[in-house]
Scaffold this active site. Structure first.
Site, mmCIF file in Angstrom:
data_model
loop_
_atom_site.group_PDB
_atom_site.id
_atom_site.type_symbol
_atom_site.label_atom_id
_atom_site.label_comp_id
_atom_site.label_asym_id
_atom_site.label_seq_id
_atom_site.Cartn_x
_atom_site.Cartn_y
_atom_site.Cartn_z
ATOM 1 C CB SER A 1 -44.414 -5.206 -27.135
ATOM 2 O OG SER A 1 -43.227 -5.265 -27.874
ATOM 3 C CG HIS B 1 -43.437 -0.784 -28.414
ATOM 4 N ND1 HIS B 1 -43.161 -0.360 -27.134
ATOM 5 C CD2 HIS B 1 -43.280 -2.128 -28.396
ATOM 6 C CE1 HIS B 1 -42.862 -1.414 -26.379
ATOM 7 N NE2 HIS B 1 -42.912 -2.491 -27.140
#
Length: 156
Positions: A61, A109
């Site tokens: 991610s 992230h």
């Protein structure tokens, strides 16, 4: 960046990679896309270590957020026309990230997003030079590793 917790985890990351990555790869080319994906993934790993150095994390991610950050730069510069959807997609994903922060690596992230934005600025400015594109990617990797090392060693 290459390990995942379960089938759903890898399926979500691969769907995101296919959805966003296909657009970016068509615009910047295969090898620049590969550089951005790898460098953003490493920046995401550094972000995870800075945010929560004692929490093990895994997944792609951070690199996916790097792709979103790169698409955002291209969107803002007018290189792609998506009607502001990339910005909205980033906001929605960050809201989910912070809302589920006990299950999702916020640092990965955010770190990947920052890495993707910074590297895309460099790649846009150096689009005619393969050497400078590679050097920019290498610089992002070195800076990310240095930041992670300093955080883990408690120098910050």
């Amino acid at each position: 960046m290459f390990l995942h917790a379960n089938f759903l985890h890898i399926a979500m990351n691969m769907y995101s990679l296919y959805f966003a990555g296909t657009i970016l790869e068509q615009v910047i080319g295969r090898w620049r896309f590969g550089l951005l994906y790898l460098a953003s993934g490493i920046a995401g790993s550094a972000g995870a270590l800075v945010w929560s150095p004692n929490t093990p994390t895994l997944g792609a991610s951070g690199a996916i957020f790097g792709i979103l950050g790169a698409l955002f730069v291209l969107e803002r510069r007018g290189a792609i026309h998506s009607g502001g959807q990339i910005a909205g997609l980033i906001v929605i994903n960050l809201v989910i990230t912070f809302a589920l922060s006990s299950y999702i690596s916020v640092g990965a992230h955010v770190g990947g997003l920052i890495g993707g934005v910074l590297l895309m600025f460099a790649l846009v400015n150096f689009r005619r030079s393969a050497v400078l594109s590679i050097a920019s990617s290498a610089a992002l990797v070195v800076i990310s590793v240095a930041i992670a090392y300093l955080k883990v060693r408690n120098y910050q």
